[in-house]
Design an enzyme around this catalytic site. Structure first.
Site, PDB file in Angstrom:
ATOM      1  N   LYS A  61      11.665   0.344 -24.508  1.00 55.24           N
ATOM      2  CA  LYS A  61      12.066   1.095 -25.873  1.00 55.24           C
ATOM      3  C   LYS A  61      13.207   0.412 -26.502  1.00 55.24           C
ATOM      4  CE  LYS A  61      12.627   4.413 -28.898  1.00 55.24           C
ATOM      5  NZ  LYS A  61      14.170   4.989 -28.406  1.00 55.24           N
ATOM      6  N   ASP A  62      14.365   0.113 -25.550  1.00 54.37           N
ATOM      7  CA  ASP A  62      15.266  -0.602 -26.085  1.00 54.37           C
ATOM      8  C   ASP A  62      15.399  -2.005 -25.626  1.00 54.37           C
ATOM      9  OD1 ASP A  62      17.423   1.862 -26.988  1.00 54.37           O
ATOM     10  OD2 ASP A  62      16.247   2.544 -25.212  1.00 54.37           O
ATOM     11  N   GLY A 103      10.135  10.077 -21.350  1.00 56.43           N
ATOM     12  CA  GLY A 103      10.429   8.557 -21.320  1.00 56.43           C
ATOM     13  C   GLY A 103      11.496   8.496 -20.059  1.00 56.43           C
ATOM     14  N   HIS A 104      12.730   9.075 -20.237  1.00 57.32           N
ATOM     15  CA  HIS A 104      13.521   9.069 -19.004  1.00 57.32           C
ATOM     16  C   HIS A 104      13.166   9.511 -17.791  1.00 57.32           C
ATOM     17  CE1 HIS A 104      16.164  10.238 -22.488  1.00 57.32           C
ATOM     18  NE2 HIS A 104      16.882   9.090 -22.006  1.00 57.32           N
ATOM     19  N   HIS A 106      13.940  13.225 -21.770  1.00 56.72           N
ATOM     20  CA  HIS A 106      12.652  13.537 -22.137  1.00 56.72           C
ATOM     21  C   HIS A 106      11.642  12.791 -21.209  1.00 56.72           C
ATOM     22  CE1 HIS A 106      12.870   9.584 -23.749  1.00 56.72           C
ATOM     23  NE2 HIS A 106      13.845   9.917 -24.670  1.00 56.72           N
ATOM     24  N   GLN A 117      29.445   2.858 -27.784  1.00 54.42           N
ATOM     25  CA  GLN A 117      28.507   2.251 -28.245  1.00 54.42           C
ATOM     26  C   GLN A 117      28.133   2.772 -29.516  1.00 54.42           C
ATOM     27  OE1 GLN A 117      25.966   3.232 -24.644  1.00 54.42           O
ATOM     28  NE2 GLN A 117      24.212   3.330 -26.013  1.00 54.42           N
ATOM     29  N   SER A 144      15.542  10.765 -27.723  1.00 58.00           N
ATOM     30  CA  SER A 144      16.479  11.986 -27.909  1.00 58.00           C
ATOM     31  C   SER A 144      16.849  12.160 -29.274  1.00 58.00           C
ATOM     32  CB  SER A 144      17.800  11.557 -27.053  1.00 58.00           C
ATOM     33  OG  SER A 144      17.431  11.307 -25.777  1.00 58.00           O
ATOM     34  N   ARG A 145      16.551  11.128 -30.036  1.00 60.14           N
ATOM     35  CA  ARG A 145      16.895  11.126 -31.693  1.00 60.14           C
ATOM     36  C   ARG A 145      15.903  11.966 -32.278  1.00 60.14           C
ATOM     37  NH1 ARG A 145      20.404   6.350 -30.720  1.00 60.14           N
ATOM     38  NH2 ARG A 145      22.442   7.063 -30.969  1.00 60.14           N
ATOM     39  N   MET A 165      21.921   8.653 -21.458  1.00 57.52           N
ATOM     40  CA  MET A 165      23.032   9.402 -22.205  1.00 57.52           C
ATOM     41  C   MET A 165      22.204  10.752 -22.279  1.00 57.52           C
ATOM     42  SD  MET A 165      24.210   7.043 -25.162  1.00 57.52           S
ATOM     43  CE  MET A 165      23.156   7.151 -26.662  1.00 57.52           C
TER      44      MET A 165
END
Ligand code: AMP
Length: 273
Positions: free
Chosen positions: A140-141, A27-28, A25, A52, A177-178, A21
């Site tokens: 992570k998800d 992680g991506h 960062h 979502q 991202s949050r 999305m």
């Protein structure tokens, strides 16, 4: 996008997709590097998927920085970026959804009704458009990854799903991202999530196999932090996401908590060596 993917496949290229999305960062970028190592063509998708998000969630204020994202992604050597508009992805009258019936129910599914139907549907659409041989997702998800693996198996997508371990800040906070929403005061409080998981893992390594005891160990640092409100802390079978009372096989300890109004998630798989 589909025409490009078809051409590349016809030329015998191996395609990997990394759905995101945006607000990229490290992680991506780790997912993009994992894709780069496994495929000839790496496709990044950037799409803040409205289906979502719940009606009271952060869709309108979700961080967006397409130019910055593309610069970061280029540094990882991507070949294509697919950044569709909402109207292109959801034409008027769109009414077909993919649901993974059982795996979507607990954990984040219980607090975010409809979230995983939105995820499974957009990932299906992105798979159909990018036609990849493999796709890379983050651990992570965790529930999302379990759902996508099951969907790909159940519906014969024929796409290899590669997962990448959680990338964390030096102090243990899982990159998200949050995290950009967190104030200076909230940022240290958010460490309670990874501390809770570490506390429970220490008990597990010391021989504790009772789910309630491990959940209590994970909850304690969160409950001690006034800026944190627990959404859930659960221990579930690592594959089926069914509740577990005594651990006899690999499990995932997963949690979600609000730090102020920001909802963060984290998890850890517990398995005997
Ligand atoms: P998002 O942009 O949040 O939808 O995430 C896109 C992909 O990046 C998903 O597969 C996530 O699991 C993955 N991801 C996000 N944060 C991390 C992280 N800290 N470590 C590993 N993967 C991550």
């Amino acid at each position: 996008m589909r025409a490009r993917a078809e051409d590349l496949r016809r030329d015998g290229r191996k395609l990997a997709v990394v759905p995101t999305m945006g607000a990229l960062h490290e992680g991506h970028l780790t997912l993009l590097r994992a894709a780069r190592a496994r495929a000839d063509i790496v496709i990044l998708t950037l799409f803040v998927n409205p289906t979502q998000f719940g009606p009271k969630e952060d869709l309108s204020k979700y961080p967006r920085d397409e130019a910055g994202d593309l610069a970061k992604a280029r540094s990882c050597g991507i070949d294509l970026a697919f950044c569709p508009d909402v109207s292109a992805m959801y034409p008027a009258g769109a009414q077909t959804f993919v649901e993974v019936r059982e795996l979507q129910q607990p954990m984040c599914g219980a607090s975010r009704p409809g979230h995983f139907a939105g995820v499974a549907t957009i990932v299906t659409k992105l798979f159909h458009l990018t036609m990849p041989h493999l796709a890379v997702f983050g651990e992570k998800d965790y529930q999302q990854l379990a759902i996508i693996r099951r969907m790909v198996r159940d519906l014969d997508f024929g796409i290899e799903i590669v997962s990448v371990p959680i990338v964390r800040e030096h102090d243990g906070l899982a990159l998200s991202s949050r995290n950009a929403y967190l104030s200076g005061e909230q940022r240290p409080a958010a460490l309670a999530l990874s501390r809770g998981l570490a506390a429970a893992e220490a008990r597990f390594r010391a021989g504790e196999r009772d789910a309630a005891a491990l959940i209590a160990a994970a909850r304690a640092p969160l409950e001690a932090e006034p800026l944190v409100r627990i959404d859930y802390v659960e221990l579930r079978d690592a594959t089926e996401l069914t509740a577990v009372a005594q651990i006899t096989r690999p499990v995932v300890l997963a949690l979600a908590a609000f730090v102020g109004t920001t909802r963060l998630i984290d998890n850890r798989v517990l398995a005997s060596a």
